[in-house]
Design an enzyme around this catalytic site. Structure first.
Site, PDB file in Angstrom:
ATOM      1  N   HIS A 160       0.841  -1.215   0.000  1.00 56.11           N
ATOM      2  CA  HIS A 160       0.000   0.000   0.000  1.00 56.11           C
ATOM      3  C   HIS A 160       0.869   1.255   0.000  1.00 56.11           C
ATOM      4  CE1 HIS A 160      -3.473  -2.567   1.311  1.00 56.11           C
ATOM      5  NE2 HIS A 160      -2.491  -3.218   1.911  1.00 56.11           N
ATOM      6  N   SER A 282      15.232  21.988 -16.543  1.00 56.79           N
ATOM      7  CA  SER A 282      14.057  22.826 -16.748  1.00 56.79           C
ATOM      8  C   SER A 282      14.506  24.115 -17.404  1.00 56.79           C
ATOM      9  CB  SER A 282      13.420  23.122 -15.389  1.00 56.79           C
ATOM     10  OG  SER A 282      12.741  24.348 -15.412  1.00 56.79           O
TER      11      SER A 282
END
Ligand code: ARG
Length: 458
Positions: A160, A282
């Site tokens: 999980h 970026s």
């Protein structure tokens, strides 16, 4: 309305462009296999015991010579498929007819273009699948090497996405390797089903002359001919969807691997560091090192699945016999294979260059990760498991940290962090590589004999 004369009739220009679609470009990738298929067909015609002979031995030699010439041109990007040809099949026939006159017009005896495209795609798939297997085995090897190198580096095992139990980097990496090796088994299965020669079906229903389908199959190095001639054609599209199904299994493995990398390279985890040359920056944020390769692999898994579903959808309502719809499967098929291969190839060096931050991986352990280990320790002292479970659950806040390096040392059973059999991964990967080598050798030997030249052509 402007019309164009083609080998098979005069047709409106717009209709010609519409119906040829992208075949003029895509069929570039099929020139070589189309020539090989024709070489086998013509050789078989020359061996047919009919009088007068359909093709003499001398004619066979001339055709093969012409085909070898086309293969050579294609290697250098010199063979042109024109729009008026519609596709590679008629481009080859036109060229041979220009060179050999009436002899060129004989090569299509007892066959249809449906035969040709079916055999071309199977030969194309054969070569692509061997490359896929080779590339998948290389990636499995890279994952195994990564796992071996970091065999005893502890890593929090999650369920999980929450911390669960002590695990290791070796276990994480080889889980993906084993998945990929299972995918190779699926690919080999697809390879085996693809390895049947569809030639000799003609338009789908056979011909009233005694063609030898076993011989063409043998000449091309296929394991066997498909049996039912109608299925030889109906199998088109089905074969592509089957192969793409195998590709989407590979992409499923790669996508999950890529997802894990994105997660574990987040600064919040910092377990792994991707090689800088595999990250992009970026345009505004100077600090960025983005895992674009992984993101694109994840996205491409969707595209490969879409290609598989696209082919499936094209054929699921398609009636028996050839339908032009099948032509639309070609682009999806080629793209799905090329995309899978590109993903396999980009990830292999990325994994080899990935750095592991052992300290961060150890720091990721909190005492609760050892809760199950504590419970099992109590079991070892004779307590029933459920009682031990509750005892630990009630005292979670009091658990102390076990050294995670020591914790994984105790997990030694089959397939556990310290019970991994490195020979298992190697032998499975070696078996894939060996199968590729054998298949390639057999195919190259058959084609060399058929064309009377050393194949593959350099
Ligand atoms: N380019 C065609 C295809 O990919 C070749 C077969 C054409 N056959 C026909 N019956 N029109 O399907």
């Amino acid at each position: 309305m402007a019309k164009q004369k083609t080998t098979v009739g005069t047709i409106d220009n717009e209709v010609l462009a519409f119906t040829a679609g992208r075949d003029v470009e895509l069929d570039q990738a099929l020139i070589e296999v189309d020539c090989i298929g024709t070489a086998a067909h013509v050789t078989m015609l020359s061996k047919m015991k009919v009088e007068p002979k359909l093709i003499t031995e001398d004619e066979r030699r001339q055709v093969i010579e012409g085909l070898v010439g086309i293969i050579g041109q294609a290697k250098h990007g010199k063979f042109k498929i024109k729009l008026a040809d519609q596709d590679v099949h008629l481009a080859v026939e036109r060229t041979l007819t220009q060179q050999l006159g009436d002899l060129g017009k004989k090569i299509h005896t007892c066959r249809s273009r449906n035969d040709q495209v079916a055999v071309d795609l199977r030969l194309f798939a054969k070569q692509e699948l061997l490359a896929v297997l080779e590339e998948a085995a290389a990636l499995a090897d890279a994952l195994t090497a990564f796992g071996k190198k970091h065999e005893d580096v502890p890593m929090v095992g999650r369920t999980h996405m929450q911390p669960g139990m002590p695990s290791s980097v070796g276990l994480w990496a080889t889980a993906h390797a084993e998945s990929l090796l299972d995918d190779c088994a699926v690919v080999l299965n697809a390879f085996e089903l693809n390895d049947q020669c569809p030639l000799g079906s003609a338009a789908s229903y056979g011909v009233p002359l005694p063609i030898d389908r076993q011989l063409t199959s043998d000449l091309l190095g296929f394991s066997r001919p498909t049996h039912n001639v109608l299925y030889a054609n109906n199998g088109r599209g089905k074969m592509e969807s089957l192969v793409l199904g195998a590709m989407s299994q590979i992409m499923l493995t790669l996508s999950r691997l890529a997802q894990d990398f994105m997660l574990f390279t987040m600064p919040e985890f910092d377990y792994f560091k991707l090689p800088a040359e595999f990250c992009t920056g970026s345009s505004i944020m100077p600090q960025k090192q983005n895992p674009d390769v992984c993101e694109l692999v994840r996205a491409k898994a969707s595209r490969v699945k879409a290609a598989e579903l696209g082919v499936y959808d094209l054929i699921k309502n398609s009636p028996t016999g050839y339908n032009r719809d099948l032509q639309e499967a070609k682009e999806l098929f080629m793209e799905g294979l090329a995309t899978t291969r590109a993903c396999l190839r980009i990830l292999t060096p990325m994994i080899a260059g990935t750095k592991v931050n052992k300290q961060k991986l150890i720091d990721g352990f909190s005492p609760d990760v050892f809760a199950t280990d504590y419970a099992l320790e109590l079991v070892g002292q004779g307590m029933p498991f459920r009682d031990a479970y509750h005892k630990v659950k009630e005292n979670l806040h009091e658990l102390s940290t076990i050294d995670p390096v020591e914790a994984i040392q105790k997990k030694t059973h089959l397939g556990a962090p310290l019970g991994l059999d490195w020979g298992y991964f190697k032998s499975r990967s070696d078996a894939v590589k060996e199968a590729v080598k054998e298949e390639r050798k057999g195919f190259n030997r058959a084609v060399s004999k058929l064309l009377g030249i050393k194949y593959p052509v350099e």
